[in-house]
Design a protein around this motif. Structure first.
Motif, short mmCIF file in Angstrom:
data_model
loop_
_atom_site.label_atom_id
_atom_site.label_comp_id
_atom_site.label_asym_id
_atom_site.label_seq_id
_atom_site.Cartn_x
_atom_site.Cartn_y
_atom_site.Cartn_z
N LEU A 138 7.13 6.48 4.21
CA LEU A 138 6.18 5.78 3.67
C LEU A 138 6.57 4.27 3.92
O LEU A 138 7.32 3.64 3.00
N LYS A 190 0.97 -1.14 -0.07
CA LYS A 190 0.02 0.02 -0.05
C LYS A 190 0.99 1.01 -0.06
O LYS A 190 0.65 2.28 -0.92
N SER A 191 1.88 1.38 0.96
CA SER A 191 2.58 2.52 1.08
C SER A 191 3.36 2.71 -0.11
O SER A 191 3.74 3.76 -0.98
N ASP A 212 -0.98 8.43 4.56
CA ASP A 212 -0.39 7.22 4.80
C ASP A 212 -0.48 6.85 6.18
O ASP A 212 -0.15 7.52 7.20
N VAL A 243 -4.31 5.63 2.72
CA VAL A 243 -3.94 4.28 2.77
C VAL A 243 -4.07 3.91 4.35
O VAL A 243 -3.47 4.67 5.17
N LEU A 279 1.29 4.23 -2.90
CA LEU A 279 1.32 5.72 -2.43
C LEU A 279 2.45 6.37 -2.84
O LEU A 279 2.50 7.72 -3.46
#
Ligand SMILES: Nc1ncnc2c1ncn2[C@@H]1O[C@H](COP(=O)(O)OP(=O)(O)OP(=O)(O)O)[C@@H](O)[C@H]1O
Ligand SMILES: [Mg+2]
Lengths: 250, 376
Positions: B375, A57-58, A179, A211, A61
């Motif tokens: 992230l 997911k990250s 995030d 996310v 992103l």
């Protein structure tokens, strides 16, 4: 009305990923995180990407926001192809068009809430007065009008995350990336954060991509993408979003 | 503009304090070292800087005031013939062996035989007129306050130099010498103290000009005549510089100073850059967030460099205050310390250079501020 016109300015999806692949190589081991993924994200919506830990997911992103390069495939954001931009141009693109909210709040301990929000605006070429006006309006919008002069050490976790949102929002970005914005917060504060993100998408026509693996947030999103092993398993519009989108004339 | 660098420095001053201390102490060490060296080696040109002569005449090849040889006394008339010259007087340097009344053993002394008249040029800036007048008495000497213990005498007492009796008639201050003790007497006394029969002229002739600014030109003009035996001339400034440089470099002290300056720079830069790097690393996630929001790496570098500048400036301020206090203390204790503008500038350049180098080193750790790492 206003949100509709804002989203109509961009034809097609605000963000569009075309067959993107990404692998990480560490030592002998190669992890294929994303494999030929194609995806469009609409403006004026809160899109939620959820899925188990480590599913990419990250990484997705980071790629959609131009923080990471793809191995193959293309990412179009607001009409630019991110892969074509050099690091300088990417920085400029992010400065003009994107906002970020991270799991950690990443606020400077020395600055007041107001200064945290004002700081990035100084680099956008805005006048001092305009930067301050925007900082004030954004902090008011996240409900921190009375907390502007406080430093991070004097703010609660939820307030800190709201400062971080105001910092991203004050740039008036077309794209807002978040995030795991709620995972460091309790239920009530997490609820408030997702409400704010939702409101930003609708009130400003901003493309909000969030996310999270927090199932409580699913009901607040306009669209939920379930991810697993680097692929989109399901793509559905939630009931809340459907009723809301009916209210908006298109 | 939000002053991120300064606000962080003020709010998190504890994190920057070690860097400021490192910079400050490097500056202080450097300052004191230079002041001491200038003070100690400056005393080797005291004979020149403490006098009001503009041109010096001495034996060719002389490397410092203390290593002169006698020249012919007839040179005096040659010098006086030059219309620019207002006054000429001889200066006699005698290396002596001092035996005091106290139990001191032999002490090596530098005897300066000078004109004791009220218009005398030698030591006119270092010797008060009343003391100078007392030198007229035969066998009268003046010694420096700082050397009294070493010589084992006090005012009014007698001693011998090269076996000749002398009497201390006065005590001067600020006439400390390097490698020996200065003793002042009249030209007549100095001639008596000299036990080398081969020396029958003055060691130097010193001249005052009508226009002191012409010293260089007059010195050049007086050079070259050979009719009176070997001699050469220097302007007072040139001869003073020659003396100091001789001591600095022929004793190895100059190389020592440069070496220590290099060490101080390296150690200071190592500590300062480490603390600055730690400070940058402490904020690396915040910097990465700014970069994610589009704030350029160049702007972030400026923040780090500005912090390095303030660390340098504040360290310098602390070093200056402490340094001045220490220099005043040293002065009050007769420790020879001298600070001039070039030396102070050298210290400032060293300290700010050190801060700049550290800032550049710290800037490198901004590379870790990659927003993609936020992230995960
Ligand atoms: N820089 C990197 N180097 C090597 N492997 C990486 C790197 N970044 C991510 N990965 C790997 O890629 C996979 C996906 O990572 P990613 O951070 O996108 O997961 P995620 O879905 O965000 O998980 P979580 O919900 O736990 O945050 C993981 O297996 C991770 O180990
Ligand atoms: Mg993640």
């Amino acid at each position: 009305m206003h949100p509709a016109t804002a989203s109509q300015q961009i034809s097609g999806p605000a963000l569009f990923a075309e067959g993107i692949s990404k692998a990480f190589v560490s030592g002998q081991q190669r992890t294929q995180v994303l494999d030929g993924l194609t995806l469009g994200i609409e403006a004026g919506e809160l899109t939620l990407i959820s899925g188990p830990s480590g599913c990419g997911k990250s990484t997705l992103l980071a790629i959609l926001s131009g923080l990471q390069k793809v191995d193959s495939g293309r990412v179009h954001a607001l009409g630019s192809e991110l892969g074509q931009l050099d690091p300088r141009a990417l920085e400029r693109f992010r400065l003009q068009h994107t906002g970020f909210v991270f799991q950690g709040f990443n606020l400077f301990p020395a600055l007041s809430a107001f200064e945290q929000v004002e700081l990035p605006l100084n680099h956008m070429g805005l006048s001092r007065d305009e930067a301050r006006r925007r900082a004030r309006v954004s902090l008011e919008e996240v409900g921190l009008a009375h907390r502007m002069r406080l430093r991070p050490s004097e703010l609660s976790g939820g307030e800190k995350q709201r400062v971080a949102i105001a910092r991203a929002l004050a740039k008036e970005p077309e794209l807002l990336f978040a995030d795991e914005p709620t995972s460091a917060l309790d239920a009530a504060n997490g609820q408030m954060i997702i409400d704010i993100l939702h409101r930003i998408a609708h009130a400003h026509g901003t493309t909000v991509l969030c996310v999270s693996h927090d199932p409580r947030l699913v009901v607040h999103a306009d669209r939920v993408l379930a991810m697993e092993d680097g692929r989109i398993l399901s793509d559905r519009r939630t009931h809340a979003a459907v009723t809301q989108s009916k209210e908006i004339p298109s | 503009m939000v002053a991120l660098a300064r606000k962080t420095l003020i709010y998190e001053w504890r994190r920057f304090l070690p860097a400021m201390l490192a910079v400050g102490f490097a500056g202080l060490l450097q300052l004191l070292q230079i002041a001491l060296v200038l003070g100690i080696f400056g005393s080797t040109s005291l004979y020149i800087t403490g006098s009001s002569a503009d041109v010096w005449v001495g034996y060719p090849g002389t490397q410092s005031v203390g290593s002169g040889r006698t020249i012919s006394a007839d040179v005096e008339s040659r010098v006086l013939m030059d219309p620019a010259v207002q006054r000429v007087e001889p200066y006699i340097w005698v290396d002596g062996d001092w035996r005091g009344v106290g139990e001191t053993g032999g002490v090596s002394v530098f005897v300066s035989g000078i004109d004791p008249g009220a218009n005398g040029l030698m030591f006119s800036k270092a010797l008060p007129p009343s003391l100078r007048a007392r030198l007229v008495e035969p066998d009268a000497v003046v010694v420096d306050r700082s050397a009294l213990d070493q010589l084992g005498v006090d005012i009014g007492q007698t001693a011998t130099i090269n076996g000749h009796p002398v009497r201390v008639v006065g005590i001067s201050s600020g006439l400390r010498a390097l490698g020996g003790v200065n003793v002042l007497c009249s030209l007549d006394t100095a001639r008596r103290l000299n036990d080398d029969p081969a020396d029958n002229g003055p060691t130097y002739l010193v001249a005052k000009l009508r226009d002191p600014s012409k010293a260089g030109a007059v010195a050049a003009r007086l050079r070259g005549a050979t009719a009176f035996g070997p001699y050469t001339t220097w302007s007072a400034d040139d001869f003073a510089r020659l003396s100091v440089l001789y001591w600095l470099f022929d004793t190895g002290a100059g190389a020592g100073v440069l070496f220590l300056a290099g060490i101080v720079f390296l150690v200071g830069a190592a500590i300062t850059s480490q603390t600055l790097i730690a400070a940058v690393n402490g904020s690396v996630r915040e910097y990465a967030t700014l970069n994610a929001l589009g704030v350029g790496v160049a702007a972030l570098r400026r923040v780090v460099l500005e912090q390095a500048f303030w660390v340098g400036a504040l360290g310098l301020l602390g070093a200056s205050v402490l340094g001045l206090l220490l220099l005043m203390l040293a002065r009050s204790q007769d420790v020879p310390v001298v600070l001039n503008v070039p030396a102070a500038l050298a210290c400032i350049v060293l300290v700010m250079g050190l801060a700049a180098v550290s800032g550049l080193a710290a800037m490198r750790s901004l590379r870790r501020a990659d927003p993609a790492t936020l992230l995960r």
